[in-house]
Enzyme design. Structure first.
Site, PDB file in Angstrom:
ATOM      1  N   SER A 108      -2.124  33.811  -0.910  1.00  0.00           N
ATOM      2  CA  SER A 108      -2.141  33.598   0.536  1.00  0.00           C
ATOM      3  C   SER A 108      -2.060  34.940   1.232  1.00  0.00           C
ATOM      4  O   SER A 108      -1.478  35.897   0.707  1.00  0.00           O
ATOM      5  CB  SER A 108      -0.952  32.729   0.936  1.00  0.00           C
ATOM      6  OG  SER A 108      -0.758  32.753   2.339  1.00  0.00           O
ATOM      7  N   SER A 109      -2.610  34.994   2.435  1.00  0.00           N
ATOM      8  CA  SER A 109      -2.540  36.243   3.207  1.00  0.00           C
ATOM      9  C   SER A 109      -1.114  36.565   3.645  1.00  0.00           C
ATOM     10  O   SER A 109      -0.838  37.693   4.069  1.00  0.00           O
ATOM     11  CB  SER A 109      -3.457  36.154   4.431  1.00  0.00           C
ATOM     12  OG  SER A 109      -3.084  35.064   5.257  1.00  0.00           O
ATOM     13  N   CYS A 110      -0.192  35.600   3.531  1.00  0.00           N
ATOM     14  CA  CYS A 110       1.191  35.874   3.931  1.00  0.00           C
ATOM     15  C   CYS A 110       1.906  36.797   2.955  1.00  0.00           C
ATOM     16  O   CYS A 110       3.045  37.197   3.201  1.00  0.00           O
ATOM     17  CB  CYS A 110       1.974  34.578   4.094  1.00  0.00           C
ATOM     18  SG  CYS A 110       2.389  33.775   2.536  1.00  0.00           S
ATOM     19  N   TYR A 137       7.952  31.758   0.258  1.00  0.00           N
ATOM     20  CA  TYR A 137       6.610  31.395  -0.194  1.00  0.00           C
ATOM     21  C   TYR A 137       5.820  32.650  -0.575  1.00  0.00           C
ATOM     22  O   TYR A 137       5.142  32.681  -1.611  1.00  0.00           O
ATOM     23  CB  TYR A 137       5.882  30.627   0.908  1.00  0.00           C
ATOM     24  CG  TYR A 137       4.491  30.192   0.555  1.00  0.00           C
ATOM     25  CD1 TYR A 137       4.284  29.114  -0.296  1.00  0.00           C
ATOM     26  CD2 TYR A 137       3.377  30.843   1.078  1.00  0.00           C
ATOM     27  CE1 TYR A 137       2.988  28.695  -0.624  1.00  0.00           C
ATOM     28  CE2 TYR A 137       2.091  30.430   0.760  1.00  0.00           C
ATOM     29  CZ  TYR A 137       1.905  29.361  -0.094  1.00  0.00           C
ATOM     30  OH  TYR A 137       0.631  28.962  -0.413  1.00  0.00           O
ATOM     31  N   LYS A 141       4.161  33.780  -4.240  1.00  0.00           N
ATOM     32  CA  LYS A 141       2.747  34.085  -4.419  1.00  0.00           C
ATOM     33  C   LYS A 141       2.528  35.503  -4.954  1.00  0.00           C
ATOM     34  O   LYS A 141       1.626  35.746  -5.758  1.00  0.00           O
ATOM     35  CB  LYS A 141       2.000  33.888  -3.099  1.00  0.00           C
ATOM     36  CG  LYS A 141       1.824  32.425  -2.716  1.00  0.00           C
ATOM     37  CD  LYS A 141       1.025  31.687  -3.781  1.00  0.00           C
ATOM     38  CE  LYS A 141       0.785  30.239  -3.431  1.00  0.00           C
ATOM     39  NZ  LYS A 141       0.007  29.541  -4.492  1.00  0.00           N
ATOM     40  N   HIS A 180       0.303  23.761   9.914  1.00  0.00           N
ATOM     41  CA  HIS A 180      -0.016  25.107  10.367  1.00  0.00           C
ATOM     42  C   HIS A 180      -0.529  25.056  11.810  1.00  0.00           C
ATOM     43  O   HIS A 180      -0.723  23.988  12.389  1.00  0.00           O
ATOM     44  CB  HIS A 180      -1.057  25.736   9.444  1.00  0.00           C
ATOM     45  CG  HIS A 180      -0.528  26.053   8.079  1.00  0.00           C
ATOM     46  ND1 HIS A 180      -0.708  25.216   6.998  1.00  0.00           N
ATOM     47  CD2 HIS A 180       0.193  27.105   7.620  1.00  0.00           C
ATOM     48  CE1 HIS A 180      -0.134  25.740   5.935  1.00  0.00           C
ATOM     49  NE2 HIS A 180       0.420  26.886   6.280  1.00  0.00           N
TER      50      HIS A 180
END
Length: 318
Positions: A108-110, A137, A141, A180
């Protein structure tokens, strides 16, 4: 990747996994293996080991994860960290032990620092603090990405990682408590129209900027990487374009037909100020997105799935 190769899609009933399944079928892949969470608890090491011993997949697409928006991430911090670590650890380790030819891990981009330079390049990983609201999270990842790198380094496994931007489309979650931002706005403005609300409240200041990718574009990019990429470094998947939350709210209001007032609740968190992925590497591999944001949102609003998800309760007879 032969069309009769056995491919395991982990998380096939989620938004990403179901899109991957659709794309693989459309491309002619037919030997696809799936399990529901009721059939296989991916957090259970022994159960995952038994599954791999039984099925022996040649390729693995790891799209299974516990996901949610700001509220869910910040409220269920232990669950998001533990569940995601267990899911990916079990699948990645069993993929190595059972000789999987190629694995695609979806991050994920997070995972990138909260204040990373924009647009965000893959090498900015681990160069600064994470956004606190989704730190568990993100840490999970990052661990999955690094585990893929470690198995590649130690055992020579062809395990690759892709980092998608914010996603939307078929299979999305429209629950206002844990969705989201884009599906939440779609739900809010649609209900605003249906209920004749004079105003709709949007979280935060409206100033953060976000990038949005249709999940069918993501699935297409993933298949492209499976066929054309074998590198150790992660690959960003996005559009290379972003939009402010205020601009997004205006667009959603227009497309849903909402004509009332839009109020921003400054007491609610904004999250990361800006999150735009640099997709130079992906484009150099010969892929770019095909579905524009306006077009993609309209396809959601016109779908039967959307109508079902947002159907108002029938009035009760008294």
């Amino acid at each position: 990747m032969e069309h009769n190769a056995k491919i395991y899609v982990a998380g096939h009933r989620g938004m990403v996994g179901s899109a991957l399944l659709r794309r693989l079928k459309r491309a002619g892949y037919h030997n696809l293996v799936t399990r529901t969470s009721q059939e296989l608890d991916l957090r259970d090491q022994a159960a995952v080991e038994d599954f791999f011993a039984l099925e022996n997949p040649e390729y693995v697409l790891l799209a299974a994860a516990k996901v949610g928006g700001i509220v869910a991430n910040n409220t269920y911090r232990a669950d998001f960290l533990y569940d995601n670590l267990m899911i990916q650890n079990n699948i990645i380790s069993q993929s190595q032990q059972h000789g999987v030819r190629k694995l695609l891990f979806l991050g994920s981009s997070c995972i990138y620092p909260k204040l990373a330079p924009q647009p965000i390049r893959e090498e900015y990983l681990l160069t600064g603090p994470l956004e606190p609201t989704n730190e568990p999270y993100a840490i999970a990842k990052i661990a999955g990405l690094k585990l893929c790198e470690a198995y590649r380094s130690q055992y020579g496994c062809n395990f690759i990682s892709a980092m998608p931007t914010n996603l939307y489309g078929p299979g999305d979650n429209y629950d206002l408590q844990n969705s989201h931002v884009l599906p939440a706005l779609l739900r809010k403005f649609s209900e605003g129209v249906d209920r004749g609300l004079p105003r709709v409240q949007v979280w935060g200041t409206g100033t953060p900027r976000r990038e949005f990718l249709h999940v069918d574009d993501l699935a297409d990019a993933c298949l492209h990487l499976l066929l054309h990429y074998n590198g150790a470094e992660p690959v960003n998947i996005g559009t290379g374009r972003d939009i402010s939350i205020q601009e997004l709210a205006d667009l959603v209001a227009e497309l849903t037909g909402y004509a009332g007032e839009i109020l921003f609740d400054f007491s609610k968190p904004d999250g990361t100020p800006r999150k735009l992925l640099d997709v130079t590497k992906l484009r150099s591999l010969g892929w770019q997105h095909a579905i524009g944001l306006r077009e993609g949102i309209m396809s959601v609003l016109q779908s039967a799935e959307w109508q079902q998800a947002t159907r108002l309760p029938e009035p009760q007879l008294v």
